[in-house]
Design a protein around this motif. Structure first.
Motif, mmCIF file in Angstrom:
data_model
loop_
_atom_site.group_PDB
_atom_site.id
_atom_site.type_symbol
_atom_site.label_atom_id
_atom_site.label_comp_id
_atom_site.label_asym_id
_atom_site.label_seq_id
_atom_site.Cartn_x
_atom_site.Cartn_y
_atom_site.Cartn_z
ATOM 1 N N ASP A 66 20.227 26.574 61.506
ATOM 2 C CA ASP A 66 21.182 26.213 62.549
ATOM 3 C C ASP A 66 21.932 27.495 62.941
ATOM 4 O O ASP A 66 22.704 28.042 62.154
ATOM 5 C CB ASP A 66 22.150 25.160 62.004
ATOM 6 C CG ASP A 66 23.206 24.741 63.020
ATOM 7 O OD1 ASP A 66 23.327 25.388 64.078
ATOM 8 O OD2 ASP A 66 23.945 23.771 62.736
ATOM 9 N N THR A 107 23.914 27.843 65.685
ATOM 10 C CA THR A 107 24.904 27.523 66.722
ATOM 11 C C THR A 107 26.070 28.510 66.693
ATOM 12 O O THR A 107 26.564 28.924 67.756
ATOM 13 C CB THR A 107 25.419 26.092 66.527
ATOM 14 O OG1 THR A 107 24.311 25.186 66.485
ATOM 15 C CG2 THR A 107 26.354 25.691 67.657
ATOM 16 N N GLU A 132 27.322 30.726 69.858
ATOM 17 C CA GLU A 132 28.706 30.642 70.331
ATOM 18 C C GLU A 132 29.371 32.017 70.316
ATOM 19 O O GLU A 132 30.155 32.360 71.216
ATOM 20 C CB GLU A 132 29.490 29.659 69.451
ATOM 21 C CG GLU A 132 29.066 28.202 69.653
ATOM 22 C CD GLU A 132 29.751 27.263 68.684
ATOM 23 O OE1 GLU A 132 30.360 27.766 67.689
ATOM 24 O OE2 GLU A 132 29.690 26.025 68.886
ATOM 25 N N ARG A 175 17.852 23.521 71.420
ATOM 26 C CA ARG A 175 18.948 22.557 71.262
ATOM 27 C C ARG A 175 18.331 21.235 70.839
ATOM 28 O O ARG A 175 17.555 20.614 71.595
ATOM 29 C CB ARG A 175 19.688 22.397 72.594
ATOM 30 C CG ARG A 175 20.984 21.607 72.506
ATOM 31 C CD ARG A 175 22.069 22.447 71.908
ATOM 32 N NE ARG A 175 23.378 21.811 72.070
ATOM 33 C CZ ARG A 175 24.466 22.233 71.471
ATOM 34 N NH1 ARG A 175 24.422 23.298 70.669
ATOM 35 N NH2 ARG A 175 25.623 21.636 71.655
ATOM 36 N N TRP A 187 20.404 17.696 64.719
ATOM 37 C CA TRP A 187 20.396 18.396 63.431
ATOM 38 C C TRP A 187 21.543 17.865 62.590
ATOM 39 O O TRP A 187 22.587 17.486 63.112
ATOM 40 C CB TRP A 187 20.578 19.902 63.675
ATOM 41 C CG TRP A 187 20.203 20.763 62.500
ATOM 42 C CD1 TRP A 187 21.058 21.349 61.626
ATOM 43 C CD2 TRP A 187 18.895 21.155 62.104
ATOM 44 N NE1 TRP A 187 20.370 22.083 60.692
ATOM 45 C CE2 TRP A 187 19.022 21.975 60.968
ATOM 46 C CE3 TRP A 187 17.621 20.873 62.602
ATOM 47 C CZ2 TRP A 187 17.918 22.522 60.315
ATOM 48 C CZ3 TRP A 187 16.523 21.423 61.953
ATOM 49 C CH2 TRP A 187 16.694 22.235 60.819
ATOM 50 N N HIS A 247 24.737 17.996 60.634
ATOM 51 C CA HIS A 247 25.871 18.916 60.642
ATOM 52 C C HIS A 247 27.084 18.193 60.089
ATOM 53 O O HIS A 247 27.572 17.225 60.674
ATOM 54 C CB HIS A 247 26.142 19.410 62.077
ATOM 55 C CG HIS A 247 27.316 20.325 62.189
ATOM 56 N ND1 HIS A 247 27.370 21.550 61.575
ATOM 57 C CD2 HIS A 247 28.505 20.180 62.853
ATOM 58 C CE1 HIS A 247 28.514 22.138 61.859
ATOM 59 N NE2 HIS A 247 29.224 21.326 62.626
ATOM 60 N N ARG A 292 22.452 20.694 67.935
ATOM 61 C CA ARG A 292 22.746 22.048 67.453
ATOM 62 C C ARG A 292 21.680 23.020 67.964
ATOM 63 O O ARG A 292 20.566 22.626 68.337
ATOM 64 C CB ARG A 292 22.772 22.092 65.927
ATOM 65 C CG ARG A 292 23.694 21.075 65.283
ATOM 66 C CD ARG A 292 25.144 21.441 65.493
ATOM 67 N NE ARG A 292 25.521 22.634 64.717
ATOM 68 C CZ ARG A 292 26.732 23.188 64.779
ATOM 69 N NH1 ARG A 292 27.659 22.707 65.600
ATOM 70 N NH2 ARG A 292 27.014 24.255 64.037
ATOM 71 N N ASP A 293 22.001 24.292 67.976
ATOM 72 C CA ASP A 293 21.027 25.336 68.319
ATOM 73 C C ASP A 293 20.271 25.724 67.050
ATOM 74 O O ASP A 293 20.875 26.188 66.074
ATOM 75 C CB ASP A 293 21.741 26.568 68.898
ATOM 76 C CG ASP A 293 22.345 26.292 70.259
ATOM 77 O OD1 ASP A 293 21.804 25.438 70.986
ATOM 78 O OD2 ASP A 293 23.356 26.931 70.603
ATOM 79 N N VAL A 294 18.954 25.555 67.078
ATOM 80 C CA VAL A 294 18.128 25.733 65.882
ATOM 81 C C VAL A 294 17.034 26.770 66.164
ATOM 82 O O VAL A 294 16.461 26.797 67.257
ATOM 83 C CB VAL A 294 17.492 24.391 65.453
ATOM 84 C CG1 VAL A 294 16.566 24.572 64.270
ATOM 85 C CG2 VAL A 294 18.592 23.387 65.121
ATOM 86 N N ARG A 307 23.485 31.806 60.603
ATOM 87 C CA ARG A 307 24.229 30.538 60.522
ATOM 88 C C ARG A 307 25.725 30.781 60.654
ATOM 89 O O ARG A 307 26.430 30.034 61.327
ATOM 90 C CB ARG A 307 23.960 29.853 59.181
ATOM 91 C CG ARG A 307 22.587 29.243 59.006
ATOM 92 C CD ARG A 307 22.568 28.357 57.766
ATOM 93 N NE ARG A 307 21.218 27.953 57.396
ATOM 94 C CZ ARG A 307 20.497 28.538 56.452
ATOM 95 N NH1 ARG A 307 21.008 29.565 55.770
ATOM 96 N NH2 ARG A 307 19.280 28.108 56.175
#
Length: 471
Positions: A274, A276, A280, A419, A422, A424, A431-433, A462
Motif C-alpha cells: 500500500d 498511498t 499523497e 487504486r 485494500w 486499511h 488505496r493506492d497499491v 508505505r
C-alpha cells in the motif's frame, strides 16, 4: 598533404561501429575538432570530431555501413591548413624572442594519431565550428521560424541565405535515417510531442502531407507513397516480412541478457504494498511552489528507498568476480535507471546516488531520461552500475521478472500504481497499491537477504517518514 582518419577505438573495446550519418561532404572545408560524423556502437551514438583542419577529399563509407575499428573513414587535404594554424606557444611568444632567420628550425614533432573520440579538444571557451546544410532539390531553404529547438552541440547555417546560425532539430538516429530515405528535411518538421524531439510519426505525417520524394541512385527523385510507412512498405513492395540487422544497442542488450540469464542464478521475489502515503507525499510536493521545477514521482521515491536499503543489505550492492575468486562489495551506489528508447533499452546510472536528496535524485532521473530519448547517452553513462531499477508500471504492467544487469547483484521492477480495495486499519478502503519485483543473483544473496531488502524498500514506500529512521 593527404591525411587519412581511421575509425578510432571509442574506448569501449568494441571492434566495429555503424555509420549513422555524415555531417560533412567531399569538398567541405573542415576545422579542427568539428563534428564530422555520428557513429553508433553497441552502446551509444557517438560524435566523431575531426583530428585535422583542411578539405575533405574522400568519404570511405556510407550511412548504414558497419566499419571495423582501424579502417579508413575519411581523408583530408591538409595542405596549408595545419601550417596556417599557429600553435599556442607561438601565439604567446613575444616578437623579441623570435629565433633569427639563420638559426636552423627545430624539427616539428610528428602529430600523434588520435586513438579516442575527443582527441585534441578545443581550448575552453572556443566557439565550435558551424556546418552548412545542403539545400534539398526542388525545395527552398527553410526559414528561421521553421527550425525548432536543437541539440546544443551543433549549429548549422543555410548557405548564403542567412548569416545567422541556427541549430539543427532534435531527433534520434533512426528518425534521421527515415527522413533521409524519404527525402524530408528535418528543419521543416515541427515536433508534436512535449519533449520537442522529432519522432518517426512526425516525419511520416509530414511526408504524407507534402508528398515527400526520395532521391534515386541517379540523383533524380521518385515519388513516395504519402501513406504512413508500414512494415510491408519498409520491407519493400509486396513483401510480407521485414528483416532488420541485429546490431547496436539491441545486439548488446541481447548478448548481455543471455550472458546474465545463463551465468547468474536468478531468483525473483514479489511484494505488493500500500503506497498511498507515498502518492499523497508526491501530490503535496507538486503543490509546493519551491519544487515546481522538479518532477518528483514514485520512481524517485523508490530510488531513495533503494539507496537506503542497500546500506543495510550490502550483499545486494556487490559483484561476483569469477576471475579473482572474490566477492566485491561496493561502498557506493551507482544506481542504474532502465530507459526504453527508439534504439532499444539503455541503463545509464546515477553516480553516488546514496549521497543525493530526493529532489536531486528526481532531477538526475529526469536528466537521464531526456538524454536517453535524445539518443545522447554515452558509453560512460552506462558503465559501472551497482544496482538497477526498471519502472514497468509506466506501461500499465503490474509485475515481471527482470533480468539482472551483468556485473550487478540485483534489479528492482516497479509495477503500476493502482487504486483498488485494500485492508486499511481493520477496514476495506480504496488505496493506492503497487507490486514490487526483486531479481537477485543467488550466488551473492540468499532468500532471506533478498526478502528483507525488498521489505525495507516497501516499508519506505508505505511510510515515507520511515526514511528518517534509516541510514
Amino acid at each position: 598533404m593527404i591525411q587519412d582518419f581511421r575509425l578510432p577505438d571509442l574506448g569501449e573495446g568494441l571492434p566495429e561501429a555503424e555509420l549513422v550519418q555524415w555531417l560533412v561532404a567531399e569538398g567541405d572545408e573542415v576545422a579542427l575538432n568539428q563534428t564530422i560524423a555520428e557513429v553508433e556502437t553497441a552502446k551509444a551514438v557517438v560524435e566523431l570530431p575531426s583530428p585535422h583542419a583542411g578539405t575533405v577529399t574522400a568519404l570511405h563509407a556510407a550511412a548504414g555501413d558497419v566499419i571495423a575499428v582501424g579502417s579508413v573513414l575519411i581523408s583530408f587535404d591538409t595542405q596549408g591548413a595545419d601550417a596556417a594554424a599557429p600553435t599556442p606557444a607561438a601565439a604567446e611568444a613575444p616578437a623579441a624572442t623570435a629565433a633569427p632567420a639563420s638559426a636552423a628550425p627545430e624539427a616539428e614533432p610528428a602529430k600523434a594519431e588520435p586513438n579516442l573520440v575527443g582527441y585534441g579538444a578545443a581550448p575552453r571557451g572556443a566557439a565550435r565550428p558551424q556546418r552548412r546544410s545542403r539545400a534539398v532539390a526542388g525545395r527552398p531553404a527553410p526559414s528561421d521560424t521553421a527550425v525548432l529547438e536543437a541539440a546544443p552541440h551543433d549549429a548549422i547555417q543555410f548557405g548564403d541565405i542567412t548569416e545567422r546560425p541556427i541549430e539543427r532539430p532534435r531527433s534520434t538516429p533512426p528518425v534521421r535515417k527515415l527522413a533521409k530515405q524519404l527525402g524530408v528535411d528535418l528543419a521543416l518538421i515541427e515536433a508534436t510531442g512535449a519533449s520537442g524531439i522529432i519522432t518517426r510519426s512526425d516525419v511520416e505525417a509530414y511526408a504524407a502531407r507534402v508528398g515527400a520524394t526520395a532521391p534515386s541512385s541517379a540523383g533524380a527523385t521518385e515519388a513516395v507513397d504519402p501513406a504512413p510507412a508500414t512494415a510491408t512498405q519498409r520491407g519493400g513492395s509486396g513483401e510480407r516480412t521485414t528483416r532488420t540487422p541485429i546490431r547496436g544497442v539491441r545486439k548488446l542488450t541481447a548478448e548481455a541478457m543471455v550472458s546474465s540469464a545463463f551465468t547468474a542464478p536468478h531468483v525473483t521475489v514479489f511484494l505488493t504494498a500500500d503506497v498511498t502515503a507515498t502518492t499523497e507525499l508526491i501530490a503535496s510536493l507538486k503543490n509546493d511552489r519551491s519544487l515546481q521545477d522538479h518532477k518528483i514521482g514514485v520512481l524517485a521515491v523508490a530510488a531513495k528507498a533503494v539507496c537506503l536499503a542497500l546500506g543495510r543489505h550490502p550483499g545486494l550492492n556487490s559483484r561476483w568476480d569469477d576471475g579473482a575468486g572474490e566477492i566485491v562489495e561496493h561502498h557506493y551506489v551507482n544506481l542504474g535507471i532502465a530507459a526504453a528508447t527508439g534504439r532499444g533499452l539503455v541503463v545509464p546510472n546515477i553516480r553516488d546516488a546514496q549521497d543525493l536528496t530526493l529532489v536531486e535524485l528526481a532531477d538526475a532521473i529526469r536528466g537521464l531520461a531526456e538524454t536517453a530519448r535524445a539518443g545522447k547517452t554515452t558509453p560512460g553513462d552506462m558503465m559501472g552500475g551497482t544496482f538497477s531499477i526498471t519502472n514497468v508500471g509506466v506501461f500499465g504492467v503490474d509485475a515481471g521478472t527482470p533480468i539482472i544487469n551483468p556485473g550487478e547483484a540485483g534489479i528492482l521492477a516497479l509495477g503500476a500504481v493502482r487504486r483498488q480495495p485494500w485492508e486499511h486499519r481493520g477496514e476495506i478502503a480504496l488505496r493506492d497499491v503497487m507490486t514490487l519485483a526483486l531479481s537477485f543473483d543467488h550466488r551473492l544473496v540468499d532468500g532471506e537477504q533478498g526478502s528483507r531488502f525488498l521489505a525495507d524498500v516497501a516499508d519506505v514506500l508505505r511510510e515515507p517518514g520511515r526514511a528518517m529512521l534509516l541510514r
